[in-house]
Design a protein around this motif. Structure first.
Motif, PDB file in Angstrom:
ATOM      1  N   PRO A 254       1.089  -1.253  -0.089  1.00  0.00           N
ATOM      2  CA  PRO A 254      -0.209   0.004   0.166  1.00  0.00           C
ATOM      3  C   PRO A 254       0.657   1.247   0.097  1.00  0.00           C
ATOM      4  CG  PRO A 254      -0.660  -1.697   1.497  1.00  0.00           C
ATOM      5  CD  PRO A 254       0.479  -2.099   1.002  1.00  0.00           C
ATOM      6  N   GLU A 255       2.024   1.283   0.682  1.00  0.00           N
ATOM      7  CA  GLU A 255       2.819   2.380   0.870  1.00  0.00           C
ATOM      8  C   GLU A 255       3.300   2.686  -0.663  1.00  0.00           C
ATOM      9  OE1 GLU A 255       2.465   1.104   4.990  1.00  0.00           O
ATOM     10  OE2 GLU A 255       2.952  -0.048   3.065  1.00  0.00           O
ATOM     11  N   GLY A 256       3.990   1.578  -1.308  1.00  0.00           N
ATOM     12  CA  GLY A 256       4.516   1.786  -2.485  1.00  0.00           C
ATOM     13  C   GLY A 256       3.785   2.316  -3.287  1.00  0.00           C
ATOM     14  N   PHE A 257       2.440   1.849  -3.577  1.00  0.00           N
ATOM     15  CA  PHE A 257       1.514   2.291  -4.416  1.00  0.00           C
ATOM     16  C   PHE A 257       1.062   3.608  -4.167  1.00  0.00           C
ATOM     17  CE2 PHE A 257      -3.192   3.230  -5.143  1.00  0.00           C
ATOM     18  CZ  PHE A 257      -3.237   3.045  -6.525  1.00  0.00           C
ATOM     19  N   ALA A 258       1.051   4.077  -3.002  1.00  0.00           N
ATOM     20  CA  ALA A 258       0.763   5.753  -2.696  1.00  0.00           C
ATOM     21  C   ALA A 258       1.773   6.429  -3.120  1.00  0.00           C
ATOM     22  CB  ALA A 258       0.250   5.709  -1.191  1.00  0.00           C
TER      23      ALA A 258
END
Length: 335
Positions: A254-258
């Motif tokens: 999720p952090e990478g996508f954001a």
């Protein structure tokens, strides 16, 4: 061959060499988050980034025109090509130094610094300081703040929207989503960084008398610049990938996508709307910091972040100094 043609070919050669080092130096910008979260394997991620950079280069004409005709006024004749030659060599040298130490510095600001440094020593050369402030210094300050803030806000929104989801399912879903966000980031990188090389090549063609327009970009320049950036990207830049993907924060899908979504949006807006040459490195790094801060401030390894920021600050003057020294050596060859 005439002296003018030899000088133009020399500048084009170093510009494409810079493009290649830009590719492997800044490959981390597009793929570090996807690799660190295991959303993509390293080689698949590099291939995706190379293709995205190639595609994005064809949409970066506005940035190329800013670089080629907006930052410095060169002396006339072959002497101007010596300035560009030294400036690009200064950028290449700084790229290699920061790559060796694994620091994600800005290839863009290394190039701008190199051009300014060489121009300062050239008789008849003029640095357009107001444009430097407006198109280089201000974006250098603003884009990381925007990336940090948006990264924080987008990650908060994701945490709220998926607060009731099961972590395992969420991670699998966001790994798939990261394929799209990494592709978008790669295209944005191509819009910005291949375009800067195109601007240098066009500048060489114009000052050497091989085309009448300061802003027209021949088709072969698009393809050559895009190809060299893609090849450099596929060669990888694992030292910097490790810094961005693992040393600043521990990234999950999720952090990478954001982070990738925020960074690519900022790059698109600047390339397509403002036509401003901003640093992809500053943008993605600050987005990663903003995303990490949603966990807790201590989740970001601020000592690593501090070293990166120091590299950002000294990139412009360091590349300028190297270019000055280089110009003193090569100036007799472009007399």
């Amino acid at each position: 061959m005439t002296p003018e043609l030899i000088a133009v070919l020399a500048v084009i050669a170093v510009a494409l060499a810079f493009d290649y080092t830009n590719g492997f130096h800044d490959a981390a910008n597009a793929i570090a988050t996807s690799v660190s979260t295991r959303a993509l394997t390293p080689r698949i991620a590099l291939l995706l980034a190379a293709v995205g950079n190639f595609v994005g280069a064809h949409f970066g004409a506005g940035v190329a025109k800013t670089v080629g005709d907006g930052l410095v006024t060169l002396p006339t004749g072959v002497a101007s090509l010596g300035v560009v030659f030294a400036g690009v060599l200064g950028a290449i040298a700084w790229n290699l130094i920061t790559w060796y130490f694994g620091l994600p510095s800005s290839s863009s600001h290394a190039l701008f610094g190199g051009l300014v440094g060489a121009t300062l020593l050239a008789a008849g050369g003029v640095v357009q300081w107001m444009n430097i402030v407006e198109k280089v210094i201000l974006p250098m300050v603003i884009s990381p703040i925007v990336g940090l803030t948006l990264g924080y806000l987008v990650m908060l929104a994701i945490l709220w929207l998926f607060r009731k989801g099961q972590p395992g399912k969420l991670n699998r879903g966001f790994r798939w989503a990261q394929t799209a966000s990494a592709a978008a980031m790669s295209v944005g990188h191509g819009m910005q960084d291949a375009a800067k090389t195109m601007g240098i090549v066009v500048l060489a063609l114009y000052t050497g008398g091989f085309q009448e327009s300061k802003t027209h970009i021949p088709g072969w320049v698009f393809w050559t610049s895009a190809t060299m950036l893609a090849l450099g990207t596929y060669a990888g830049g694992w030292r910097i990938i490790r810094t961005l993907g693992r040393k600043i924060i521990d990234l999950g899908p999720p952090e990478g996508f954001a982070a990738e979504t925020v960074a690519s949006a900022v790059l698109y807006f600047n390339a397509l709307v403002l036509k401003a040459p901003i640093s992809t490195t500053h943008t993605i790094t600050s987005a990663i910091m903003g995303v990490g801060a949603t966990k807790r401030l201590s989740a970001v390894r601020w000592n690593v972040a501090g070293n990166i920021v120091i590299a950002w600050i000294i990139t412009f003057p360091a590349a300028a100094l190297i270019a000055c020294l280089t110009y003193l050596v090569v100036r007799p060859l472009f007399g």
